[in-house]
Enzyme design. Structure first.
Site, PDB file in Angstrom:
ATOM      1  N   THR A   2       0.878  -1.173   0.000  1.00 23.55           N
ATOM      2  CA  THR A   2       0.000   0.000   0.000  1.00 23.55           C
ATOM      3  C   THR A   2       0.916   1.224   0.000  1.00 23.55           C
ATOM      4  N   ASP A  36      -2.461  -9.310  -0.894  1.00 24.66           N
ATOM      5  CA  ASP A  36      -3.347  -8.573   0.012  1.00 24.66           C
ATOM      6  C   ASP A  36      -3.931  -9.582   1.005  1.00 24.66           C
ATOM      7  N   ILE A  37      -3.755  -9.339   2.296  1.00 24.56           N
ATOM      8  CA  ILE A  37      -4.192 -10.328   3.299  1.00 24.56           C
ATOM      9  C   ILE A  37      -5.712 -10.519   3.322  1.00 24.56           C
ATOM     10  N   THR A  48      -1.910  -3.217  19.445  1.00 22.94           N
ATOM     11  CA  THR A  48      -1.483  -1.874  19.841  1.00 22.94           C
ATOM     12  C   THR A  48      -2.079  -1.491  21.197  1.00 22.94           C
ATOM     13  N   ASP A  49      -1.411  -0.563  21.888  1.00 25.65           N
ATOM     14  CA  ASP A  49      -1.975  -0.090  23.161  1.00 25.65           C
ATOM     15  C   ASP A  49      -3.239   0.742  22.944  1.00 25.65           C
ATOM     16  N   GLU A  50      -3.478   1.164  21.681  1.00 24.70           N
ATOM     17  CA  GLU A  50      -4.661   1.999  21.428  1.00 24.70           C
ATOM     18  C   GLU A  50      -5.966   1.233  21.636  1.00 24.70           C
ATOM     19  N   TYR A  75      -9.384   3.454  13.539  1.00 20.94           N
ATOM     20  CA  TYR A  75      -8.174   2.619  13.506  1.00 20.94           C
ATOM     21  C   TYR A  75      -8.136   1.686  14.704  1.00 20.94           C
ATOM     22  N   SER A  76      -8.242   2.249  15.905  1.00 21.86           N
ATOM     23  CA  SER A  76      -8.082   1.394  17.089  1.00 21.86           C
ATOM     24  C   SER A  76      -9.245   0.420  17.244  1.00 21.86           C
ATOM     25  N   LYS A 113      -8.360  -2.412  15.001  1.00 28.03           N
ATOM     26  CA  LYS A 113      -7.289  -3.218  15.613  1.00 28.03           C
ATOM     27  C   LYS A 113      -7.858  -4.040  16.772  1.00 28.03           C
ATOM     28  N   ASN A 167       3.791   3.779  21.260  1.00 27.14           N
ATOM     29  CA  ASN A 167       4.245   4.475  20.038  1.00 27.14           C
ATOM     30  C   ASN A 167       5.705   4.180  19.699  1.00 27.14           C
ATOM     31  N   ASN A 168       5.922   3.684  18.489  1.00 24.47           N
ATOM     32  CA  ASN A 168       7.284   3.395  17.998  1.00 24.47           C
ATOM     33  C   ASN A 168       7.866   4.600  17.277  1.00 24.47           C
ATOM     34  N   LEU A 176       4.057  11.340  13.745  1.00 21.05           N
ATOM     35  CA  LEU A 176       4.556  12.570  14.378  1.00 21.05           C
ATOM     36  C   LEU A 176       6.061  12.807  14.205  1.00 21.05           C
ATOM     37  N   HIS A 232      -9.259  12.845  19.742  1.00 18.79           N
ATOM     38  CA  HIS A 232      -7.834  12.664  20.058  1.00 18.79           C
ATOM     39  C   HIS A 232      -7.609  12.058  21.457  1.00 18.79           C
TER      40      HIS A 232
HETATM   41  P1  NAD Z   1       3.019   0.758   8.466  1.00 21.73           P
HETATM   42  O1  NAD Z   1       1.800   1.496   8.050  1.00 21.73           O
HETATM   43  O2  NAD Z   1       4.341   1.423   8.382  1.00 21.73           O
HETATM   44  O3  NAD Z   1       3.131  -0.602   7.625  1.00 21.73           O
HETATM   45  C1  NAD Z   1       2.033  -1.401   7.344  1.00 21.73           C
HETATM   46  C2  NAD Z   1       2.429  -2.413   6.268  1.00 21.73           C
HETATM   47  O4  NAD Z   1       1.302  -3.273   6.028  1.00 21.73           O
HETATM   48  C3  NAD Z   1       2.803  -1.773   4.924  1.00 21.73           C
HETATM   49  O5  NAD Z   1       3.971  -2.365   4.402  1.00 21.73           O
HETATM   50  C4  NAD Z   1       1.604  -2.074   4.052  1.00 21.73           C
HETATM   51  O6  NAD Z   1       1.921  -2.188   2.670  1.00 21.73           O
HETATM   52  C5  NAD Z   1       1.121  -3.403   4.633  1.00 21.73           C
HETATM   53  N1  NAD Z   1      -0.286  -3.652   4.362  1.00 21.73           N
HETATM   54  C6  NAD Z   1      -1.328  -2.793   4.547  1.00 21.73           C
HETATM   55  N2  NAD Z   1      -2.480  -3.369   4.146  1.00 21.73           N
HETATM   56  C7  NAD Z   1      -2.165  -4.607   3.703  1.00 21.73           C
HETATM   57  C8  NAD Z   1      -2.922  -5.676   3.170  1.00 21.73           C
HETATM   58  N3  NAD Z   1      -4.247  -5.580   2.986  1.00 21.73           N
HETATM   59  N4  NAD Z   1      -2.287  -6.822   2.849  1.00 21.73           N
HETATM   60  C9  NAD Z   1      -0.934  -6.934   3.009  1.00 21.73           C
HETATM   61  N5  NAD Z   1      -0.159  -5.934   3.488  1.00 21.73           N
HETATM   62  C10 NAD Z   1      -0.777  -4.787   3.837  1.00 21.73           C
HETATM   63  O7  NAD Z   1       2.714   0.266   9.941  1.00 21.73           O
HETATM   64  P2  NAD Z   1       3.696   0.116  11.208  1.00 21.73           P
HETATM   65  O8  NAD Z   1       3.743   1.405  11.920  1.00 21.73           O
HETATM   66  O9  NAD Z   1       4.927  -0.569  10.799  1.00 21.73           O
HETATM   67  O10 NAD Z   1       2.811  -0.875  12.099  1.00 21.73           O
HETATM   68  C11 NAD Z   1       2.899  -2.295  11.915  1.00 21.73           C
HETATM   69  C12 NAD Z   1       1.943  -2.973  12.877  1.00 21.73           C
HETATM   70  O11 NAD Z   1       2.261  -2.611  14.214  1.00 21.73           O
HETATM   71  C13 NAD Z   1       0.481  -2.568  12.670  1.00 21.73           C
HETATM   72  O12 NAD Z   1      -0.306  -3.726  12.859  1.00 21.73           O
HETATM   73  C14 NAD Z   1       0.221  -1.553  13.763  1.00 21.73           C
HETATM   74  O13 NAD Z   1      -1.135  -1.561  14.153  1.00 21.73           O
HETATM   75  C15 NAD Z   1       1.114  -2.095  14.874  1.00 21.73           C
HETATM   76  N6  NAD Z   1       1.605  -1.090  15.844  1.00 21.73           N
HETATM   77  C16 NAD Z   1       2.214   0.047  15.392  1.00 21.73           C
HETATM   78  C17 NAD Z   1       2.724   0.944  16.319  1.00 21.73           C
HETATM   79  C18 NAD Z   1       3.433   2.210  15.871  1.00 21.73           C
HETATM   80  O14 NAD Z   1       3.741   3.045  16.709  1.00 21.73           O
HETATM   81  N7  NAD Z   1       3.735   2.398  14.598  1.00 21.73           N
HETATM   82  C19 NAD Z   1       2.603   0.686  17.695  1.00 21.73           C
HETATM   83  C20 NAD Z   1       1.959  -0.478  18.108  1.00 21.73           C
HETATM   84  C21 NAD Z   1       1.474  -1.378  17.168  1.00 21.73           C
HETATM   85  O1  DAU Z   2       0.163   3.820  20.435  1.00 24.18           O
HETATM   86  C1  DAU Z   2       0.433   3.029  19.332  1.00 24.18           C
HETATM   87  C2  DAU Z   2      -0.035   3.715  18.070  1.00 24.18           C
HETATM   88  O2  DAU Z   2       0.830   4.821  17.852  1.00 24.18           O
HETATM   89  C3  DAU Z   2      -0.051   2.790  16.858  1.00 24.18           C
HETATM   90  O3  DAU Z   2      -1.002   1.787  17.081  1.00 24.18           O
HETATM   91  C4  DAU Z   2      -0.384   3.573  15.577  1.00 24.18           C
HETATM   92  O4  DAU Z   2      -0.272   2.722  14.448  1.00 24.18           O
HETATM   93  C5  DAU Z   2       0.603   4.706  15.439  1.00 24.18           C
HETATM   94  O5  DAU Z   2       0.278   5.492  14.304  1.00 24.18           O
HETATM   95  C6  DAU Z   2       0.603   5.583  16.695  1.00 24.18           C
HETATM   96  O6  DAU Z   2      -0.645   6.317  16.815  1.00 24.18           O
HETATM   97  P1  DAU Z   2      -0.685   7.869  17.248  1.00 24.18           P
HETATM   98  O7  DAU Z   2      -1.948   8.441  16.770  1.00 24.18           O
HETATM   99  O8  DAU Z   2      -0.335   8.030  18.685  1.00 24.18           O
HETATM  100  O9  DAU Z   2       0.596   8.381  16.366  1.00 24.18           O
HETATM  101  P2  DAU Z   2       0.829   9.698  15.496  1.00 24.18           P
HETATM  102  O10 DAU Z   2       2.269   9.698  15.126  1.00 24.18           O
HETATM  103  O11 DAU Z   2      -0.173   9.831  14.413  1.00 24.18           O
HETATM  104  O12 DAU Z   2       0.576  10.869  16.545  1.00 24.18           O
HETATM  105  C7  DAU Z   2       1.314  10.948  17.754  1.00 24.18           C
HETATM  106  C8  DAU Z   2       0.790  12.136  18.533  1.00 24.18           C
HETATM  107  O13 DAU Z   2       1.137  13.341  17.835  1.00 24.18           O
HETATM  108  C9  DAU Z   2      -0.727  12.162  18.656  1.00 24.18           C
HETATM  109  O14 DAU Z   2      -1.076  12.707  19.916  1.00 24.18           O
HETATM  110  C10 DAU Z   2      -1.176  13.104  17.546  1.00 24.18           C
HETATM  111  C11 DAU Z   2      -0.025  14.097  17.466  1.00 24.18           C
HETATM  112  N1  DAU Z   2       0.233  14.665  16.126  1.00 24.18           N
HETATM  113  C12 DAU Z   2       0.386  13.808  15.074  1.00 24.18           C
HETATM  114  C13 DAU Z   2       0.633  14.296  13.798  1.00 24.18           C
HETATM  115  C14 DAU Z   2       0.779  13.347  12.631  1.00 24.18           C
HETATM  116  C15 DAU Z   2       0.384  16.034  15.961  1.00 24.18           C
HETATM  117  O15 DAU Z   2       0.269  16.819  16.924  1.00 24.18           O
HETATM  118  N2  DAU Z   2       0.643  16.528  14.710  1.00 24.18           N
HETATM  119  C16 DAU Z   2       0.750  15.711  13.613  1.00 24.18           C
HETATM  120  O16 DAU Z   2       0.957  16.226  12.484  1.00 24.18           O
END
Ligand code: NAD
Ligand code: DAU
Length: 336
Positions: free
Chosen positions: A36, A59-60, A125-127, A150-151, A154, A179-180, A190, A276
């Protein structure tokens, strides 16, 4: 050699996980990803010549295609990252979130059972826990109260994984991480968005009052924790994973500007995200006590290393922002 199917391995966390497992050795890895907008094979170019790493575009949520992959590869373990992952996009349109996160997860569970997968690791996710007030922490017993599409999607997938264990005795483990941040994160989230905007002298959009709190974990710590749960976690269990690093968003944004030597005048307070969540914070006692895992990176040095990575890999994120990364697949893997 353990055969591991990794879904979403072309995304941020998935690509870091693939790289980590490949470096550890002893695994044959298949990365299944739909590519994607968030999937980027340029995240894994160094593995292309590795005979123990394979990529398949699928696509899963498409049962037939997924069945073909399971029939060919016969994975012993599935580690499931693939998801629509960005909250703001789910506010605009939740359709793909339901299709991929809910339906896609059920397809993978069905195929995993059909092809006798020994363990299914679900990256949640913690969300799923919703939002905290100023005090308290999410434990694995906290109620599931997702607030965004989203959450909610999930949480749906997380509960389907729970049901597969409870109903069918299937070996599943679930991780719920905070958050990673780190290398290869798509610059819509962010930290990479703020770094890229700062470097391009654009404004840094901070939602609301900037005082929402997130618990930040370096992506390599998250990947190590998932590997630990994959090998040592108890079937049917949920493990929280956190960084023990709570910060207000505005603190994070100002710190990025400080590291880059840029002016705080670039900060622009903008309209808040609808619904939010105010605060996330993880109680990681269970994974520490039962599996002996704790995070290694502190936020300040991890953030500095991340800023340095984005400085050193400007071409990577510029190609993402310009859309050029989409051409990479065709050039290297043929027409879509
Ligand atoms: P990301 O958006 O960077 O990557 C998602 C990947 O999934 C992409 O490579 C995309 O092509 C693939 N994908 C999407 N839809 C698909 C489909 N239908 N079939 C096959 N592949 C598909 O996401 P990320 O930040 O790396 O997060 C990975 C996982 O970890 C997610 O499940 C997310 O919910 C979870 N998670 C993320 C965070 C965070 O902070 N980023 C924290 C906790 C959990
Ligand atoms: O907690 C885990 C989650 O963390 C994951 O499950 C999600 O996949 C991941 O996207 C992330 O969600 P958040 O919504 O917390 O992440 P994001 O980076 O979108 O936003 C982090 C914080 O920053 C949130 O409070 C919103 C704020 N924000 C975000 C953006 C993109 C801003 O203030 N400005 C911005 O432009």
């Amino acid at each position: 050699m353990t055969k591991i199917l990794i879904t979403g391995g072309a995304g941020f966390i998935g690509s870091n996980f693939v790289r980590m497992l490949s470096a550890k050795g002893g695994h044959e890895l298949l990365n299944l990803d739909a590519l994607t907008y968030a999937g980027n094979l340029e995240n894994l170019t160094e593995l292309e010549a590795d005979p123990d790493y394979h990529f398949v575009r699928a696509d899963i949520s498409k049962r037939k295609a997924v069945e073909g992959v399971f029939a060919d590869f016969r994975p012993e373990v599935v580690v499931h990252f693939a998801a629509e992952s960005h909250v703001d996009r789910s506010v605009l349109d939740a359709t793909a979130f339901v299709t991929t996160n809910v339906l896609g997860t059920q397809v993978l569970l069905d195929m995993s059972r059909q092809y006798d997968v020994a363990r299914f690791v679900h990256v949640s996710t913690d969300e799923v826990y919703g939002s905290l007030g100023p005090t308290g922490l999410f434990t694995e017993e906290s109620p599931l109260q997702p607030n965004s599409p989203y959450s909610a999607s999930k949480t749906g997938s997380d509960l389907l994984v729970r049901a597969a264990h409870h109903t069918h005795g299937f070996d599943t483990v679930i991780t719920r991480c905070s958050n990673n941040y780190g290398p290869y994160q798509f610059p819509e989230k962010l930290i990479p968005l703020m770094i890229a905007n700062a470097l391009e002298d654009k404004s840094l959009p901070v939602y609301g009052d900037g005082k929402n709190v997130r618990d930040w974990i370096y992506v390599e710590d998250h990947c190590e924790a998932i590997a630990r749960v994959m090998t040592n976690g108890k079937a049917g269990e949920v493990y929280n994973i956190g960084g023990n690093e709570e910060r207000e968003n505005i603190w994070v944004v100002k710190k990025i500007l400080e590291i880059l030597g840029k002016s705080e005048e670039q900060i622009e307070y903008v309209k808040d995200r609808p619904g939010h969540d105010r605060r996330y914070a993880i109680d990681g006692t269970k994974i520490a006590n039962e599996l002996g895992w704790t995070p290694k990176h502190d936020f300040e040095s991890g953030l500095k290393a991340t800023v340095e990575w984005y400085l050193a890999n400007r071409e990577w994120w510029e190609r993402v922002r310009s859309g050029e990364y989409r051409e990479y697949y065709e050039e290297n893997y043929g027409a879509r």
